[in-house]
Design a protein around this motif. Structure first.
Motif, PDB file in Angstrom:
ATOM      1  N   VAL A  32       0.847  -1.184   0.000  1.00 46.09           N
ATOM      2  CA  VAL A  32       0.000   0.000   0.000  1.00 46.09           C
ATOM      3  C   VAL A  32       0.886   1.238   0.000  1.00 46.09           C
ATOM      4  CG1 VAL A  32      -0.161  -0.065   2.524  1.00 46.09           C
ATOM      5  CG2 VAL A  32      -1.896   1.196   1.235  1.00 46.09           C
ATOM      6  N   LYS A  33       0.404   2.291  -0.624  1.00 47.92           N
ATOM      7  CA  LYS A  33       1.086   3.574  -0.587  1.00 47.92           C
ATOM      8  C   LYS A  33       0.223   4.577   0.165  1.00 47.92           C
ATOM      9  CE  LYS A  33       3.735   3.167  -4.897  1.00 47.92           C
ATOM     10  NZ  LYS A  33       3.960   3.744  -6.247  1.00 47.92           N
ATOM     11  N   VAL A  34       0.856   5.309   1.065  1.00 47.41           N
ATOM     12  CA  VAL A  34       0.159   6.305   1.877  1.00 47.41           C
ATOM     13  C   VAL A  34       0.708   7.671   1.493  1.00 47.41           C
ATOM     14  CG1 VAL A  34      -0.413   7.050   4.212  1.00 47.41           C
ATOM     15  CG2 VAL A  34      -0.031   4.613   3.736  1.00 47.41           C
ATOM     16  N   ASN A  35      -0.105   8.446   0.797  1.00 40.71           N
ATOM     17  CA  ASN A  35       0.371   9.734   0.268  1.00 40.71           C
ATOM     18  C   ASN A  35       1.683   9.540  -0.497  1.00 40.71           C
ATOM     19  OD1 ASN A  35      -1.814  11.200   1.395  1.00 40.71           O
ATOM     20  ND2 ASN A  35      -0.751  11.313   3.366  1.00 40.71           N
ATOM     21  N   GLU A  36       1.676   8.511  -1.359  1.00 38.15           N
ATOM     22  CA  GLU A  36       2.797   8.156  -2.240  1.00 38.15           C
ATOM     23  C   GLU A  36       3.962   7.468  -1.521  1.00 38.15           C
ATOM     24  OE1 GLU A  36       2.349   8.272  -5.360  1.00 38.15           O
ATOM     25  OE2 GLU A  36       0.516   9.455  -5.285  1.00 38.15           O
ATOM     26  N   SER A  37       3.907   7.338  -0.207  1.00 34.26           N
ATOM     27  CA  SER A  37       4.971   6.657   0.536  1.00 34.26           C
ATOM     28  C   SER A  37       4.617   5.173   0.666  1.00 34.26           C
ATOM     29  CB  SER A  37       5.136   7.281   1.921  1.00 34.26           C
ATOM     30  OG  SER A  37       6.172   6.646   2.632  1.00 34.26           O
ATOM     31  N   PRO A  38       5.476   4.271   0.168  1.00 35.25           N
ATOM     32  CA  PRO A  38       5.105   2.852   0.130  1.00 35.25           C
ATOM     33  C   PRO A  38       5.352   2.108   1.444  1.00 35.25           C
ATOM     34  CG  PRO A  38       7.244   3.153  -0.882  1.00 35.25           C
ATOM     35  CD  PRO A  38       6.749   4.523  -0.519  1.00 35.25           C
ATOM     36  N   ILE A  39       4.471   1.165   1.723  1.00 35.55           N
ATOM     37  CA  ILE A  39       4.685   0.169   2.770  1.00 35.55           C
ATOM     38  C   ILE A  39       5.014  -1.134   2.051  1.00 35.55           C
ATOM     39  CG2 ILE A  39       3.578  -1.181   4.593  1.00 35.55           C
ATOM     40  CD1 ILE A  39       1.895   1.291   5.240  1.00 35.55           C
ATOM     41  N   LEU A  40       6.226  -1.628   2.254  1.00 35.96           N
ATOM     42  CA  LEU A  40       6.712  -2.763   1.489  1.00 35.96           C
ATOM     43  C   LEU A  40       6.102  -4.076   1.958  1.00 35.96           C
ATOM     44  CD1 LEU A  40      10.504  -1.858   1.215  1.00 35.96           C
ATOM     45  CD2 LEU A  40       8.631  -1.287  -0.356  1.00 35.96           C
ATOM     46  N   VAL A  41       5.934  -4.990   1.002  1.00 34.14           N
ATOM     47  CA  VAL A  41       5.371  -6.301   1.301  1.00 34.14           C
ATOM     48  C   VAL A  41       6.221  -7.034   2.322  1.00 34.14           C
ATOM     49  CG1 VAL A  41       4.883  -8.586   0.351  1.00 34.14           C
ATOM     50  CG2 VAL A  41       4.172  -6.551  -0.909  1.00 34.14           C
TER      51      VAL A  41
END
Length: 313
Positions: A32-41
């Motif tokens: 998921v990306k939060v305000n373009e900042s990714p949370i990696l799998v």
């Protein structure tokens, strides 16, 4: 006495709970990306693995039907915690806050103390999908957003009136009892008591309750809801200084109860608890302001899920 949600780790986590569903996990390098900042799998998978270990330590078996049903929900909540953790991290930067500030660390230490020990604290964080740095971010933002919240004397008195039960001394009974297996045994003991035999000595001699030989059947003081219903009803209805004239049957056997004291419910004088009430009212007001802020933050965020990770509506 009433406690604020924030100030205990469960309260901190409760502010961040949003229940969603999640489909089976597939996809690419980011979940998921939060305000373009990714949370990696890979980071998400690591959180899931840590949380599963804590649940398993607590008795959850993920190979059972119950465990299989629970796992998707747990995974969904963990991903949501990470989304909200990223939102807090972004707010820390936006507001130029320092999560390593002494006040933040003091709050964290208070949480640890309330949890009991470091191990329980760490397990709780892992179970909820939070890192310690994310907790500090949350505390820093919470402090900033709620720093200007105040309550008036009228607010405090209103809070007291609405929550008076939390500050009141509940009705209680102090009692002893003798527990036996059969009704006939209980009736025979009542007959002995009628002749003047000492209740405590009979409890030591006749009661099958563990510890009765030492305690003489002493139960101490207890409030409503602490005993099984049949026992409670009889004890609270009985006059002080009397013993049961008929056996009281419960799932444990037959009881003869002696009531030694009965203290009615009583509310304390407002002025005596005003300090604590004021702190509780302030905490509630802070929680309310932060909850509104947090809900708006989440609502206005741009959140983009990778294929297979988007919550089920």
């Amino acid at each position: 006495m009433r406690r604020s949600r924030v100030g205990l780790i469960y309260g901190v986590l409760a502010l961040m709970l949003v229940t969603t569903g999640c489909s089976s996990l597939v996809g690419g390098k980011w979940a998921v990306k939060v305000n373009e900042s990714p949370i990696l799998v890979k980071d998400y998978d690591a959180r899931v693995e840590e949380a599963q270990k804590i649940y398993e330590k607590q008795g959850m078996k993920f190979d059972t039907d119950q465990g299989k049903q629970a796992l998707p929900q747990i995974k969904s909540q963990l991903l949501d915690r990470m989304v909200e953790g990223e939102l807090m991290a972004q707010e820390v930067k936006k507001l130029a806050l320092n999560p390593e500030d002494e006040k933040v660390k003091e709050q964290e230490e208070t949480i640890k103390k309330n949890m009991g020990d470091e191990a329980t604290f760490q397990d709780t964080l892992k179970q909820q999908g939070m890192a310690e740095t994310e907790l500090r971010n949350f505390l820093a933002v919470y402090g900033k957003i709620t720093n200007d919240v105040t309550v008036s004397d009228a607010d405090i008195k209103s809070f007291y009136d609405q929550n008076i039960a939390y500050y009141s001394q509940p009705e209680s009974v102090k009692a002893r009892h003798i527990l036996v297996k059969t009704e006939d045994e209980a009736k025979a003991i009542i007959a002995q008591l009628d002749t003047g035999v000492n209740f405590e000595e009979l409890a030591k001699e006749k009661s099958i309750e563990p510890g009765a030989k030492e305690s003489g059947g002493d139960l101490g003081s207890f409030t409503k809801g602490k005993m099984v219903p049949e026992f409670e009803t009889a004890a609270f209805a009985q006059k002080v200084g009397t013993y049961s004239t008929t056996p009281v049957k419960t799932e444990f056997g037959y009881h003869i109860i002696k009531v030694e004291a009965h203290t009615p419910a009583a509310a304390p004088e407002y002025e005596k608890v005003k300090g604590q009430v004021g702190q509780d009212a302030l905490n509630q007001a802070k929680d309310a302001k932060f909850q509104t802020y947090f809900d708006d933050l989440r609502k206005n965020a741009k959140i983009e899920y990778s294929q297979g990770y988007k919550p089920i509506s």
